[in-house]
Design a protein around this motif. Sequence first.
Motif, short mmCIF file in Angstrom:
data_model
loop_
_atom_site.label_atom_id
_atom_site.label_comp_id
_atom_site.label_asym_id
_atom_site.label_seq_id
_atom_site.Cartn_x
_atom_site.Cartn_y
_atom_site.Cartn_z
N LEU A 57 -5.05 1.53 -2.36
CA LEU A 57 -4.90 1.39 -0.91
C LEU A 57 -6.25 1.61 -0.24
N TYR A 58 -6.63 0.69 0.67
CA TYR A 58 -7.92 0.80 1.35
C TYR A 58 -7.85 0.10 2.70
N THR A 59 -8.95 0.25 3.51
CA THR A 59 -9.02 -0.35 4.85
C THR A 59 -10.18 -1.34 4.90
N GLN A 60 -10.45 -1.84 6.12
CA GLN A 60 -11.53 -2.81 6.32
C GLN A 60 -12.89 -2.13 6.51
N LYS A 61 -12.97 -0.79 6.47
CA LYS A 61 -14.20 -0.08 6.79
C LYS A 61 -15.15 0.00 5.59
N GLU A 62 -15.72 -1.11 5.22
CA GLU A 62 -16.70 -1.09 4.13
C GLU A 62 -18.02 -0.47 4.62
N PRO A 63 -18.78 0.21 3.79
CA PRO A 63 -18.52 0.43 2.35
C PRO A 63 -17.60 1.61 2.07
N PHE B 244 -6.54 -2.27 9.54
CA PHE B 244 -6.05 -3.18 8.52
C PHE B 244 -5.91 -2.41 7.22
N LEU B 245 -4.70 -2.44 6.66
CA LEU B 245 -4.41 -1.75 5.40
C LEU B 245 -4.21 -2.78 4.29
N TYR B 246 -4.85 -2.51 3.16
CA TYR B 246 -4.74 -3.41 1.99
C TYR B 246 -4.28 -2.58 0.80
N ALA B 247 -3.31 -3.17 0.03
CA ALA B 247 -2.84 -2.53 -1.21
C ALA B 247 -2.95 -3.55 -2.33
N GLU B 248 -3.74 -3.22 -3.33
CA GLU B 248 -3.97 -4.12 -4.46
C GLU B 248 -3.18 -3.61 -5.67
N ALA B 249 -2.22 -4.45 -6.19
CA ALA B 249 -1.39 -4.08 -7.33
C ALA B 249 -1.91 -4.75 -8.60
N MET B 250 -2.06 -3.96 -9.69
CA MET B 250 -2.59 -4.46 -10.96
C MET B 250 -1.73 -3.94 -12.10
N THR C 102 3.79 -8.24 1.10
CA THR C 102 3.99 -8.88 -0.20
C THR C 102 2.63 -9.23 -0.78
N THR C 103 2.49 -8.96 -2.09
CA THR C 103 1.21 -9.25 -2.73
C THR C 103 1.02 -10.75 -2.88
N ASN C 104 -0.23 -11.19 -2.73
CA ASN C 104 -0.57 -12.60 -2.91
C ASN C 104 -1.04 -12.86 -4.34
N ALA C 105 -1.62 -14.01 -4.54
CA ALA C 105 -2.06 -14.36 -5.89
C ALA C 105 -3.13 -13.40 -6.40
N SER C 106 -3.82 -12.73 -5.52
CA SER C 106 -4.82 -11.74 -5.94
C SER C 106 -4.21 -10.37 -6.12
N GLY C 107 -2.90 -10.28 -5.90
CA GLY C 107 -2.22 -9.00 -6.04
C GLY C 107 -2.41 -8.09 -4.85
N ILE C 108 -2.79 -8.62 -3.71
CA ILE C 108 -3.09 -7.80 -2.52
C ILE C 108 -2.05 -8.05 -1.44
N ALA C 109 -1.46 -6.99 -0.94
CA ALA C 109 -0.57 -7.01 0.22
C ALA C 109 -1.30 -6.36 1.38
N SER C 110 -1.14 -6.88 2.58
CA SER C 110 -1.85 -6.34 3.75
C SER C 110 -0.95 -6.27 4.96
#
Length: 547
Positions: A44-50, A70-76, A108-116
């Motif tokens: 789980l991460y946000t848009q605040k890079e780095p 903006f919240l992002y969750a990457e499933a692997m 819902t996760t997309n093809a990259s496995g990321i839900a936002s």
Amino acid sequence: MSEKKSRMSFLLIFFLCLLIVAYQLPLAHLWVVYASNSSRVIDLYTQKEPYDGRGLNQASDAFAPQDEVFLYAEAMYNEDPVENRLVAFEIYGPVNPVFNVTLSRTGTTNASGIASVSFRLPWPAEDAETVTFGVWTVYAVVEIAGESVQDTLTFQVGWIVDIVSLVTVNVDLQPQTRFSRETFVGVELGLRNIAMLPRRATLTIVTYDNLSVPIDDIALNNFEVKPGDMDVDLSCMFSIPVEAALGQAMVRAMAYTAPLADGGVAYCPEASTVFLITWCDVAVVSVVPSATAVDVGDLVNVTVRAVNEGFEMESFDLGVYCNEILVGELQVVDMAPSEEREFTFVWNTSGLAAGDYTVSANASVVPGEIDVDDNLLVDGVVRVGVPGPPQPAFAFPMVFLVVLLAGVGAMVCTMVLAFCYKKREIEKGRSSFSSGSPVGGSGGGGFSKPDERSGGSALSSRSLIAKPKEEKISHGYRRLEVSSLRKPFVLRPRVESFSMKPLEWSSQKPKEESSSNSSSVAPMRSSGSSKPFVLAVIDLSRLRKKK
């Protein structure tokens, strides 16, 4: 029989071991399933890079009020993206007594496995900072291959760059709130950056007088504010002109993301503080010692008057000095404007060397004081001498000054008589008298005392005249009473001038004759006798009117 018992014991132990092994097999299976979870990952991460919070249970960079998050969750699974999986998001605001914010979202996760998902930070009309400012917590949960995995993210909400302190200082950078015209007021600005990276800010500081008239300002562009806790990042000085209105003044400070002409916006609300523009002035107006000549060991009272010439209540230190020696010091507390006070200091001359000592008084400088020249006043010299051995008292007799007038007719006579002590004139008197009348004029007054350092004391006088023995002869008497003295001394009288003028004018106006040459007479010495004696006889019978 014993062999049968041994066999039974062995069988019992064997069955117990089987039971233990059977019990451990399910636990081993469960441990393997838990270990296999390491292949199931959600980040789980946000848009605040780095500093966006990537990694397990990491923190993201800070957000400002009303920012969109903006919240992002990457499933692997085994490092491969997991597509088309539902991810649940739950957001909790900081705990507070007003209102606790709780938000829930699903992605819902997309093809990259990321839900936002995204949301905007609330900013209620009341208690906005209480509700919004603080640490926010986000949870993200996804099911992968029949197992649930979770990640946690935190971030802080507040003014990214905030002015947390604003203090007025003097030129020595010490806190001060009262300043005079034509001086400088310093400002120390405390800034705080809650972000994880340095931020650039445009800072504007303006000072206003009591009438809200701007009197000075400064603008700093591209000022770097480092991340972390409060730090005093800026100190600057502002002039106070002579035309600034007296009274309560103000400093206002603003922080912008960029110059307003370039589209900058405010980082935080403006900060302000007040200070006082006033006229501060204390002065020493008089220093008076009780004596100008004393012996070592004598006490001298030094009277000092101080005044508050400013517009504010003042407290200050007041000290008295003789040369560089501190006689005494005291604290003057709460002297009102235009108030004048008198103070007395006692100076003990014991242990001093003989000589002249200059007396002065000094008032310490009050905050904001400009006119400091009148804080110090030097006034008077005290001569300290070594006392001599005690002397017996001597009584002086009655002293007469006899003036003989013969054959000069009815005349008005004026005589100036001077008394000298050690060739130094200590008193001069003028007497006017005529034949047949008492001695009068200014000479009838008292004579001053000789120098106290030489042991003299006061002289008093009065005038007498005897009845004339014949029509053209008159005797003028001037008697001096001399009080007791501590030691003998020589008093030398001399006639400095003498003039005559007729009382009755003839048809031919007579001319005034005078003798300006001093007539020395025999010296008078002190005596233990109280019998009167003649001090001087001056025969003026040869002075006649010129026809």
